[in-house]
Design an enzyme around this catalytic site. Structure first.
Site, PDB file in Angstrom:
ATOM      1  N   LYS A 111      19.149  54.392  32.164  1.00 50.49           N
ATOM      2  CA  LYS A 111      17.731  53.842  31.947  1.00 50.49           C
ATOM      3  C   LYS A 111      16.632  54.625  33.067  1.00 50.49           C
ATOM      4  CE  LYS A 111      18.508  49.224  30.095  1.00 50.49           C
ATOM      5  NZ  LYS A 111      18.341  47.894  30.175  1.00 50.49           N
ATOM      6  N   LYS A 194      23.637  54.801  17.117  1.00 52.56           N
ATOM      7  CA  LYS A 194      23.207  53.401  17.160  1.00 52.56           C
ATOM      8  C   LYS A 194      22.045  52.920  16.349  1.00 52.56           C
ATOM      9  CE  LYS A 194      24.230  49.603  20.087  1.00 52.56           C
ATOM     10  NZ  LYS A 194      24.638  49.274  21.650  1.00 52.56           N
ATOM     11  N   LYS A 197      16.452  49.487  18.560  1.00 58.00           N
ATOM     12  CA  LYS A 197      14.984  48.838  18.442  1.00 58.00           C
ATOM     13  C   LYS A 197      14.147  49.966  19.141  1.00 58.00           C
ATOM     14  CE  LYS A 197      16.370  45.045  20.362  1.00 58.00           C
ATOM     15  NZ  LYS A 197      16.395  43.625  21.106  1.00 58.00           N
TER      16      LYS A 197
END
Ligand code: TRP
Length: 333
Positions: A111, A194, A197
């Site tokens: 991240k 995957k 969003k």
């Protein structure tokens, strides 16, 4: 009866992947265990959030969870920032966890990206807050995706060190309930990634608030291969897109993938896709409608969340109080 806790970030309307991989598995737990489900807005702000967006997405996520079958009467459904005990225990855990432990967290590395110096310090101590989320309720069962396994191991390390350092047997061991990869839903555009969003292409995912036309369109345009469907799973090994669509139809209709293949073997995607669309629309239509209905009355939705926060607080308060005593903080009346 075990106490279950899980958290989900308010980062937009959940996708079919979030639904099949996580939320749907939480629904039956409400009937067998004491369940707490939390929209983790404190975690969300570890990365920059537009305030109006965060507010909207928090309500959207809560509405989606209820629409998917989490009932405020059967579980404790609430927003993290409504229960200060999470942040309060997290501070204690900031003082238990070691820098070396956090330095090993792969999610922080992902991240934070290249410019690690620019990451917030909140992002760094994110796992300590997550440990507090769970342990402030003495919850022992935590259903999460495989990507959260390392965070749960850290939570157990924190609990153990707290118990050891203070010579108590206070925090219980957490048992991760890892959602199987079988339930992993992949992108409609690339069967090796995957469904997410955060994918820039909305075509890559089904959102729980997509209407029937949008779903039909996305399935029609989903990447596939020119071959026919086989009669066995092994033959799908090297066909990730085909495998994904078969997996989705199986999951959404509650059948095995073998069963789906037995029905569709020998057909091409021209025939398979309409069946998939029909099943998705039948299953997601009512969820979408309920979600929209809930969002039309934000005051009622907020009231349900406030009640959830009160129930959560009633469990957390005595545990936080005891933790503070153990640490040696001057007791407050
Ligand atoms: N970190 C989790 C995620 O990104 C969300 C989360 C926060 C969570 N607190 C939690 C999950 C506590 C389980 C238990 O998916």
């Amino acid at each position: 009866m075990a106490r279950v806790f899980s958290g989900i970030q308010p980062s937009g309307v959940p996708t079919l992947g979030n639904y099949l991989g996580a939320i749907r598995n939480w629904v039956p737990m409400q009937d067998t265990d004491e369940c707490l489900f939390c929209v983790v807005d404190l975690h969300a702000i570890t990365q920059r959030q537009e305030p109006a967006e965060l507010l909207r997405q928090t309500r959207e996520m809560a509405a989606a969870l209820i629409a998917c079958g989490l009932s405020p009467d059967k579980c404790v459904l609430f927003v993290q920032s409504h229960v200060p005990a999470h942040a309060q225990l997290a501070w204690v855990f900031n003082c238990i966890a070691r820098l070396g432990w956090l330095n090993r967290m792969t999610q922080f590395k992902d991240k934070a990206g290249k410019d690690r110096e620019a990451a917030s310090t909140g992002l760094y101590v994110y796992p300590n807050l997550m440990a507090a989320d769970i342990l402030v309720y003495h919850a022992t069962q935590v259903p999460v995706g495989d990507d959260q396994r390392q965070h749960l191991e850290l939570a157990n390390d924190i609990a153990e060190k707290f118990n050891h350092d203070y010579g108590v047997d206070f925090f219980p061991r957490i048992e991760p309930l890892i959602q199987g990869v079988a339930a992993r839903v992949m992108s409609l555009r690339d069967g090796t990634r995957k469904m997410s969003k955060s994918d820039p292409s909305d075509q890559s995912r089904i959102n729980l608030n997509d209407d029937a036309d949008t779903i039909a369109n996305k399935i029609k345009r989903a990447t596939t291969d020119p071959e026919l469907l086989p009669d066995n799973l092994a033959a799908l090994e090297k066909r990730p897109e085909a495998r994904n669509l078969v997996g989705i139809l199986a999951a959404i209709t509650g059948r095995t993938q073998e069963d789906v293949l037995a029905e569709h073997a020998g057909r091409g995607f021209g025939a398979f896709k309409p069946a998939l669309t029909e099943a998705l629309v039948a299953h997601l239509g009512p969820i979408r409608a309920e979600m929209l209905r809930l969002l039309e009355d934000p005051a009622a939705l907020d009231a349900a969340l406030h009640q959830g926060a009160e129930k959560a607080e009633a469990i957390a308060e005595p545990i936080l109080k005891r933790a503070y005593e153990i640490v040696g903080f001057l007791p407050r009346r």
